[in-house]
Design a protein around this motif. Structure first.
Motif, PDB file in Angstrom:
ATOM      1  N   GLY A 148      -0.943   0.639   6.692  1.00 22.67           N
ATOM      2  CA  GLY A 148      -1.863   1.349   5.809  1.00 22.67           C
ATOM      3  C   GLY A 148      -1.595   0.979   4.370  1.00 22.67           C
ATOM      4  O   GLY A 148      -0.521   0.466   4.053  1.00 22.67           O
ATOM      5  N   PRO A 149      -2.558   1.242   3.490  1.00 19.66           N
ATOM      6  CA  PRO A 149      -2.373   0.911   2.074  1.00 19.66           C
ATOM      7  C   PRO A 149      -1.272   1.758   1.449  1.00 19.66           C
ATOM      8  O   PRO A 149      -0.893   2.791   1.997  1.00 19.66           O
ATOM      9  N   SER A 150      -0.767   1.325   0.292  1.00 20.21           N
ATOM     10  CA  SER A 150       0.282   2.113  -0.361  1.00 20.21           C
ATOM     11  C   SER A 150      -0.313   3.428  -0.840  1.00 20.21           C
ATOM     12  O   SER A 150      -1.455   3.491  -1.265  1.00 20.21           O
ATOM     13  N   GLY A 151       0.477   4.481  -0.734  1.00 16.05           N
ATOM     14  CA  GLY A 151      -0.018   5.803  -1.097  1.00 16.05           C
ATOM     15  C   GLY A 151      -0.818   6.467   0.013  1.00 16.05           C
ATOM     16  O   GLY A 151      -1.379   7.538  -0.189  1.00 16.05           O
ATOM     17  N   HIS A 167       4.471  -3.911   6.649  1.00 17.52           N
ATOM     18  CA  HIS A 167       3.362  -4.773   6.243  1.00 17.52           C
ATOM     19  C   HIS A 167       3.397  -6.088   7.000  1.00 17.52           C
ATOM     20  O   HIS A 167       2.620  -6.992   6.721  1.00 17.52           O
ATOM     21  N   GLU A 168       4.363  -6.209   7.944  1.00 20.92           N
ATOM     22  CA  GLU A 168       4.502  -7.449   8.712  1.00 20.92           C
ATOM     23  C   GLU A 168       3.561  -7.407   9.907  1.00 20.92           C
ATOM     24  O   GLU A 168       3.923  -6.918  10.980  1.00 20.92           O
ATOM     25  N   MET A 169       2.343  -7.923   9.716  1.00 25.32           N
ATOM     26  CA  MET A 169       1.354  -7.830  10.793  1.00 25.32           C
ATOM     27  C   MET A 169       1.768  -8.681  11.993  1.00 25.32           C
ATOM     28  O   MET A 169       1.469  -8.338  13.140  1.00 25.32           O
ATOM     29  N   GLY A 170       2.461  -9.799  11.735  1.00 25.68           N
ATOM     30  CA  GLY A 170       2.930 -10.647  12.830  1.00 25.68           C
ATOM     31  C   GLY A 170       3.882  -9.881  13.733  1.00 25.68           C
ATOM     32  O   GLY A 170       3.775  -9.940  14.962  1.00 25.68           O
ATOM     33  N   PHE A 171       4.794  -9.150  13.114  1.00 23.00           N
ATOM     34  CA  PHE A 171       5.750  -8.345  13.870  1.00 23.00           C
ATOM     35  C   PHE A 171       5.021  -7.280  14.678  1.00 23.00           C
ATOM     36  O   PHE A 171       5.285  -7.078  15.863  1.00 23.00           O
ATOM     37  N   ALA A 172       4.074  -6.608  14.030  1.00 22.41           N
ATOM     38  CA  ALA A 172       3.321  -5.556  14.716  1.00 22.41           C
ATOM     39  C   ALA A 172       2.590  -6.119  15.940  1.00 22.41           C
ATOM     40  O   ALA A 172       2.619  -5.537  17.019  1.00 22.41           O
ATOM     41  N   VAL A 213      -0.340   0.422  17.498  1.00 20.65           N
ATOM     42  CA  VAL A 213      -0.435   0.344  16.049  1.00 20.65           C
ATOM     43  C   VAL A 213      -1.311   1.496  15.564  1.00 20.65           C
ATOM     44  O   VAL A 213      -2.336   1.811  16.172  1.00 20.65           O
ATOM     45  N   VAL A 214      -0.839   2.136  14.481  1.00 21.43           N
ATOM     46  CA  VAL A 214      -1.603   3.229  13.890  1.00 21.43           C
ATOM     47  C   VAL A 214      -1.963   2.834  12.467  1.00 21.43           C
ATOM     48  O   VAL A 214      -1.098   2.392  11.712  1.00 21.43           O
ATOM     49  N   PHE A 215      -3.232   2.955  12.094  1.00 17.38           N
ATOM     50  CA  PHE A 215      -3.637   2.694  10.718  1.00 17.38           C
ATOM     51  C   PHE A 215      -3.887   4.030  10.031  1.00 17.38           C
ATOM     52  O   PHE A 215      -4.713   4.826  10.475  1.00 17.38           O
ATOM     53  N   ILE A 216      -3.105   4.277   8.964  1.00 14.09           N
ATOM     54  CA  ILE A 216      -3.223   5.542   8.234  1.00 14.09           C
ATOM     55  C   ILE A 216      -3.821   5.273   6.860  1.00 14.09           C
ATOM     56  O   ILE A 216      -3.455   4.302   6.199  1.00 14.09           O
ATOM     57  N   ASP A 217      -4.770   6.107   6.454  1.00 16.54           N
ATOM     58  CA  ASP A 217      -5.289   6.026   5.098  1.00 16.54           C
ATOM     59  C   ASP A 217      -5.598   7.439   4.616  1.00 16.54           C
ATOM     60  O   ASP A 217      -6.118   8.269   5.376  1.00 16.54           O
ATOM     61  N   LYS A 218      -5.249   7.722   3.385  1.00 20.80           N
ATOM     62  CA  LYS A 218      -5.486   9.034   2.766  1.00 20.80           C
ATOM     63  C   LYS A 218      -4.970  10.185   3.635  1.00 20.80           C
ATOM     64  O   LYS A 218      -5.608  11.231   3.776  1.00 20.80           O
ATOM     65  N   GLY A 219      -3.789   9.970   4.222  1.00 19.93           N
ATOM     66  CA  GLY A 219      -3.153  11.056   4.963  1.00 19.93           C
ATOM     67  C   GLY A 219      -3.758  11.353   6.317  1.00 19.93           C
ATOM     68  O   GLY A 219      -3.499  12.412   6.892  1.00 19.93           O
TER      69      GLY A 219
END
Lengths: 294, 254
Positions: free
Chosen positions: B38-41, B208-213, B220-226
């Motif tokens: 997910g993005p920073s913050g 942030h290592e997409m290759g590892f993920a 994989v979970v994508f989180i944005d704005k909590g």
């Protein structure tokens, strides 16, 4: 101008450093000479009293008072620093009040106060209030002789100053250290003892060395309550033989020797707690905590 | 179905008026590797720190290994546990930090054996043996007597992994473990983590290592704005995202 590439580079020269250094040395030497050649100073008296048993006994008292005061002050200071950083507001207020009070009044005043405690409270009774249980009772001047009053005064005053030094040391430790310790299941007291304080020591020791030297010299203030330390011993002698300057030189010599010797354990401690840090006992300023490159 | 190691339900967290986590629910089974991106913050690191109660939460519940983390429920209210009880819970959860946070006044081996001796109470000899074995496991047996300042970032992070493993955790949390590393040092740390995953460790990795993920994660979970925007199989989330926010994030980082 020679345009060939076969040239050498030299660093910037500093002629004024040599000239000003020479002038300063000459002034210093002439001052020392003036003192040594002064007719008014009887050098034989200085030499005679340098190893006088009363002077040496006074020195032992000075060392004893200094060491015991610094020990009490350091323990108290650590406690006060932790209290001041605590989440508990009552503890913060207590610590802040203590520090403000003992920093805010002159040390000489505090020494005289403790020395005169017997006038305020002629009798001291230690026991359980409102019962007949008494552990200890007697005349204040018997229970708290001058040397104890002096130790209390110096230790409490020093604790207030040292508390701020210890607090600064604790604050200098990266918060990530505490988080890492927590994540390993360490309790807060364990973290303080094993992780935070050992790292804080690196920051605490240089100013505490200063405090130690300050304490050694401040013991001379105990003359006002007649504790037989070095300065009291020398002034007692000089009030009898009227060789004031000579005995000031005698005590000054011993104070200077003792404060110089104190530098050695300080450097050893700095090396011990500098382990693992980039500048180990070196001249460079303490480097910020090393973490990986970003 | 395998045993649930982590069961987070509707986790909410605010800093003042700032809502950081808006109700995150997810589960991790024993032996599973979950990657959080997910993005920073976005709240991903905060969520991770809630899992071992480095951060308190304002609502919802987190169960780790069937234990309610950091709280005790009375009726509708969660009461925070005493520090010593929380410390006990944390012993079974290892954590690896972005900036390593090794203890700089201790050698690599001392870093690894400090908690086993001081917290778990095992004998120094036994701890030392296990510590050396763990350092060997991360490829640093010859660095046991080095101080952190004498190690490269990658080596420091591997010591930090060994230190976390020394408490024999049931769950390992990784908070952007390679973000502070020079690019050529990232591989060694990821290799250690891959071996750990293969050995069956339950892991939650903020990365942030997409290759590892793609290679290691089971989910994989994508989180944005909590909030969780999208979750699932790594190939599905990373190669064929359904949500526009996931797509735009992946476009920026890949």
């Amino acid at each position: 101008m020679d345009l060939s590439d076969d040239v050498v580079a030299v660093p910037l020269r500093h002629p004024w450093r040599w000239i000003s250094g020479g002038i300063a040395t000459a002034l210093l030497l002439s001052f020392i000479w003036a003192v040594f050649s002064a007719k008014s100073i009887q050098h034989d008296i200085v030499l005679k009293f340098l190893l006088d048993p009363r002077i040496l006994a006074g020195m032992l008292v000075t060392i004893f008072v200094t060491v015991i005061c610094m020990f009490i002050a350091t323990v108290l200071a650590t406690l006060l620093a932790v209290m001041k950083l605590s989440d508990n507001p009552l503890q913060r207020w207590l610590a802040t009040g203590f520090i403000e009070f003992f920093r805010g009044t002159p040390l000489l005043l505090q020494i005289v106060f403790w020395g005169y405690l017997g006038i305020i409270f002629p009798q001291l009774i230690l026991g359980v209030p409102y019962t007949d249980i008494v552990f200890l009772s007697g005349k204040t001047s018997d229970l708290i002789p001058a040397i104890v009053a002096g130790i209390i005064a110096l230790a409490l005053n020093e604790a207030a100053y040292s508390a701020e030094i210890v607090r600064a040391g604790i604050l200098a430790v990266d918060n990530g250290q505490v988080e890492a310790a927590k994540s390993l299941g360490m309790s807060s007291t364990y973290t303080m003892r094993r992780i935070v304080l050992p790292q804080a020591m690196r920051v605490i020791i240089p100013p505490m060395g200063n405090e130690f030297i300050g304490m050694l010299k401040n013991t001379s203030l105990l003359q006002v309550i007649a504790v037989a330390e070095l300065y009291t011993a020398s002034s007692t002698i000089s009030s009898a033989n009227l060789a004031q300057i000579e005995l000031l030189i005698v005590s000054g010599f011993w104070y200077l020797l003792m404060t110089t010797v104190l530098g050695f354990p300080q450097r050893a401690l700095e090396r011990k707690y500098g382990k693992g840090f980039a500048s180990v006992g070196g001249r460079s300023a303490p480097r910020a905590f090393k973490v990986g490159k970003r | 179905m395998a045993k649930l190691m982590v069961d987070a339900r509707n986790v909410r967290k605010t800093y003042g008026s700032n809502q950081v986590l808006n109700g995150i629910s997810l589960t991790v089974e024993q032996g599973e590797v979950l990657c959080i991106i997910g993005p920073s913050g976005s709240g991903k690191s905060t969520f991770l720190r809630c899992l071992n109660h480095l951060e308190s939460i304002n609502g919802g519940r987190i169960y780790v290994n069937d234990e309610l983390m950091g709280y005790r429920q009375v009726g509708k209210v969660l009461h925070e546990l005493k520090p010593q009880d929380i410390a006990k819970q944390r012993q079974s959860i290892g954590m690896v930090f972005q900036r390593f946070n090794l203890f700089p006044h201790m050698t690599a081996l001392q870093n690894v054996i400090e908690a086993p001796i001081g917290v778990a109470g095992i004998s120094p000899e036994e701890a030392k043996q296990q510590g050396l074995a763990l350092l060997a496991q991360v490829g640093l047996q010859d660095k046991a007597d080095h101080y952190p300042a004498q190690l490269s970032g990658g080596q420091q992070q591997r010591v930090a992994i060994a230190r976390a493993l020394a408490m024999k955790p049931k769950l390992m949390l990784f908070d952007e473990p390679t973000s502070a590393l020079d690019p050529e040092l990232v591989g060694d740390v990821l290799d250690v983590m891959k071996n750990l995953a293969k050995a069956g460790m339950t892991m939650i990795v903020v990365t942030h290592e997409m290759g590892f993920a793609r290679e290691v994660a089971d989910k994989v979970v994508f989180i944005d704005k909590g909030l969780i925007v999208e979750q699932g199989d790594p190939k599905q989330v990373l190669d064929n995202p359904q949500e526009s926010r996931t797509k735009s994030f992946l476009n920026k980082v890949l």
